[in-house]
Write a protein that holds these residues in place. Structure first.
Motif, PDB file in Angstrom:
ATOM      1  N   PRO A 124       0.789  -1.229   0.000  1.00 44.31           N
ATOM      2  CA  PRO A 124       0.000   0.000   0.000  1.00 44.31           C
ATOM      3  C   PRO A 124       0.828   1.290   0.000  1.00 44.31           C
ATOM      4  N   TYR A 125       2.125   1.194   0.265  1.00 44.90           N
ATOM      5  CA  TYR A 125       2.969   2.389   0.341  1.00 44.90           C
ATOM      6  C   TYR A 125       4.189   2.245  -0.569  1.00 44.90           C
ATOM      7  N   PRO A 126       3.982   2.101  -1.869  1.00 42.58           N
ATOM      8  CA  PRO A 126       5.115   1.838  -2.767  1.00 42.58           C
ATOM      9  C   PRO A 126       5.967   3.077  -3.023  1.00 42.58           C
ATOM     10  N   SER A 127       7.229   2.832  -3.262  1.00 45.78           N
ATOM     11  CA  SER A 127       8.134   3.902  -3.692  1.00 45.78           C
ATOM     12  C   SER A 127       7.917   4.131  -5.183  1.00 45.78           C
ATOM     13  N   GLU A 128       8.484   5.203  -5.709  1.00 48.75           N
ATOM     14  CA  GLU A 128       8.364   5.443  -7.149  1.00 48.75           C
ATOM     15  C   GLU A 128       9.013   4.312  -7.938  1.00 48.75           C
ATOM     16  N   ALA A 129      10.127   3.804  -7.460  1.00 45.56           N
ATOM     17  CA  ALA A 129      10.792   2.687  -8.151  1.00 45.56           C
ATOM     18  C   ALA A 129       9.890   1.450  -8.177  1.00 45.56           C
ATOM     19  N   GLU A 130       9.188   1.186  -7.077  1.00 48.44           N
ATOM     20  CA  GLU A 130       8.277   0.039  -7.031  1.00 48.44           C
ATOM     21  C   GLU A 130       7.084   0.246  -7.967  1.00 48.44           C
ATOM     22  N   ILE A 131       6.595   1.469  -8.064  1.00 45.27           N
ATOM     23  CA  ILE A 131       5.511   1.775  -9.001  1.00 45.27           C
ATOM     24  C   ILE A 131       5.975   1.525 -10.421  1.00 45.27           C
ATOM     25  N   ILE A 139      -0.991   6.826  -9.457  1.00 49.85           N
ATOM     26  CA  ILE A 139      -0.784   5.702  -8.527  1.00 49.85           C
ATOM     27  C   ILE A 139      -0.318   6.231  -7.179  1.00 49.85           C
ATOM     28  N   ARG A 140       0.569   7.204  -7.223  1.00 45.05           N
ATOM     29  CA  ARG A 140       1.048   7.827  -5.981  1.00 45.05           C
ATOM     30  C   ARG A 140      -0.113   8.495  -5.239  1.00 45.05           C
ATOM     31  N   GLN A 141      -0.993   9.204  -5.974  1.00 49.73           N
ATOM     32  CA  GLN A 141      -2.154   9.858  -5.356  1.00 49.73           C
ATOM     33  C   GLN A 141      -3.050   8.833  -4.675  1.00 49.73           C
ATOM     34  N   ALA A 142      -3.321   7.720  -5.338  1.00 47.76           N
ATOM     35  CA  ALA A 142      -4.184   6.693  -4.754  1.00 47.76           C
ATOM     36  C   ALA A 142      -3.569   6.132  -3.477  1.00 47.76           C
ATOM     37  N   ALA A 143      -2.252   5.919  -3.483  1.00 49.23           N
ATOM     38  CA  ALA A 143      -1.572   5.412  -2.286  1.00 49.23           C
ATOM     39  C   ALA A 143      -1.643   6.437  -1.161  1.00 49.23           C
ATOM     40  N   GLU A 144      -1.432   7.711  -1.488  1.00 51.37           N
ATOM     41  CA  GLU A 144      -1.478   8.764  -0.472  1.00 51.37           C
ATOM     42  C   GLU A 144      -2.879   8.929   0.098  1.00 51.37           C
ATOM     43  N   GLU A 145      -3.902   8.781  -0.752  1.00 45.18           N
ATOM     44  CA  GLU A 145      -5.275   8.876  -0.264  1.00 45.18           C
ATOM     45  C   GLU A 145      -5.580   7.760   0.722  1.00 45.18           C
ATOM     46  N   LYS A 146      -5.052   6.578   0.461  1.00 42.45           N
ATOM     47  CA  LYS A 146      -5.265   5.469   1.395  1.00 42.45           C
ATOM     48  C   LYS A 146      -4.633   5.800   2.745  1.00 42.45           C
ATOM     49  N   VAL A 147      -3.428   6.367   2.717  1.00 44.31           N
ATOM     50  CA  VAL A 147      -2.741   6.740   3.962  1.00 44.31           C
ATOM     51  C   VAL A 147      -3.569   7.787   4.698  1.00 44.31           C
ATOM     52  N   ARG A 148      -4.068   8.809   3.975  1.00 45.38           N
ATOM     53  CA  ARG A 148      -4.876   9.852   4.619  1.00 45.38           C
ATOM     54  C   ARG A 148      -6.147   9.263   5.219  1.00 45.38           C
ATOM     55  N   ASN A 149      -6.760   8.312   4.532  1.00 49.03           N
ATOM     56  CA  ASN A 149      -8.002   7.716   5.038  1.00 49.03           C
ATOM     57  C   ASN A 149      -7.763   6.821   6.244  1.00 49.03           C
ATOM     58  N   LEU A 150      -6.544   6.325   6.414  1.00 51.26           N
ATOM     59  CA  LEU A 150      -6.224   5.475   7.558  1.00 51.26           C
ATOM     60  C   LEU A 150      -5.742   6.263   8.766  1.00 51.26           C
ATOM     61  N   THR A 151      -5.334   7.533   8.536  1.00 57.43           N
ATOM     62  CA  THR A 151      -4.771   8.352   9.602  1.00 57.43           C
ATOM     63  C   THR A 151      -5.907   9.129  10.271  1.00 57.43           C
ATOM     64  N   PRO A 152      -6.099   8.955  11.585  1.00 57.20           N
ATOM     65  CA  PRO A 152      -7.175   9.682  12.268  1.00 57.20           C
ATOM     66  C   PRO A 152      -6.897  11.180  12.252  1.00 57.20           C
ATOM     67  N   ALA A 153      -7.966  11.964  12.090  1.00 63.75           N
ATOM     68  CA  ALA A 153      -7.851  13.419  12.119  1.00 63.75           C
ATOM     69  C   ALA A 153      -7.666  13.869  13.564  1.00 63.75           C
ATOM     70  N   CYS A 154      -7.033  15.029  13.748  1.00 61.37           N
ATOM     71  CA  CYS A 154      -6.862  15.574  15.095  1.00 61.37           C
ATOM     72  C   CYS A 154      -8.229  15.771  15.740  1.00 61.37           C
TER      73      CYS A 154
END
Length: 168
Positions: A119-126, A147-162
């Motif tokens: 779920p958190y690939p590097s550019e080389a892995e992409i 692809i990077r945007q989709a991965a980042e959105e997943k991270v944002r959706n998993l991270t609780p908001a303050c």
């Protein structure tokens, strides 16, 4: 004729096949799932026919249909959920990564398999994950950004908001 069962996009399918039928042909001609395309005359060179089989991206033009017996297949048509595009599909639109569209389903499926397994690939892995997918319309930068945007959105959706009660 042989009868096989496979799960396609979450639904058990029973299909009659000839021993020489390819998975691509069964998906397109029998099941009418036309997202996967044949772009290289069945040589596995272009990636336009990429689907996910048991969690791995495969060129469906190189898989004999009987090899899909008992397997779980996901096609581009199976990414939509409740009428909503998958975040990866939306990212391709947002980033302008969709040009003529011929390669797009295969490109998205290769990227989806990557994100399912990493779920958190590097550019080389992409770049490695989509190396088997040819696109004649872009320079791949917009595709990588999507692809990077989709991965980042997943991270944002998993991270609780303050203030959400989660860890700070």
């Amino acid at each position: 004729m042989l009868e096989i069962e496979m799960t396609v996009n979450g639904e058990l399918q029973k299909v009659g096949i000839n021993p020489k039928d390819r998975l691509l042909d069964v998906l397109r001609d029998t099941l009418r799932l036309t997202g996967a395309k044949e772009g290289c005359s069945g040589e596995g060179e272009c990636g336009a026919c990429t689907v996910i089989m048991d969690g791995q991206a495969v060129n469906s033009c190189l898989v004999l249909a009987f090899q899909a017996r008992g397997r779980h297949i996901i096609t581009i048509e199976g990414l939509e959920e409740k009428g909503e595009l998958d975040r990866l599909q939306q990212a391709f639109i947002d980033q302008g990564a969709v040009q003529c569209g011929y390669c797009t389903p295969g490109m998205i499926m290769s990227a989806k398999a990557l994100l399912m397994n990493n779920p958190y690939p590097s550019e080389a892995e992409i770049r490695t994950a989509i190396a088997g997918n040819l696109c004649r319309c872009t320079g791949y930068i917009k595709i990588i950004n999507a692809i990077r945007q989709a991965a980042e959105e997943k991270v944002r959706n998993l991270t609780p908001a303050c203030g959400s009660g989660g860890p700070t």
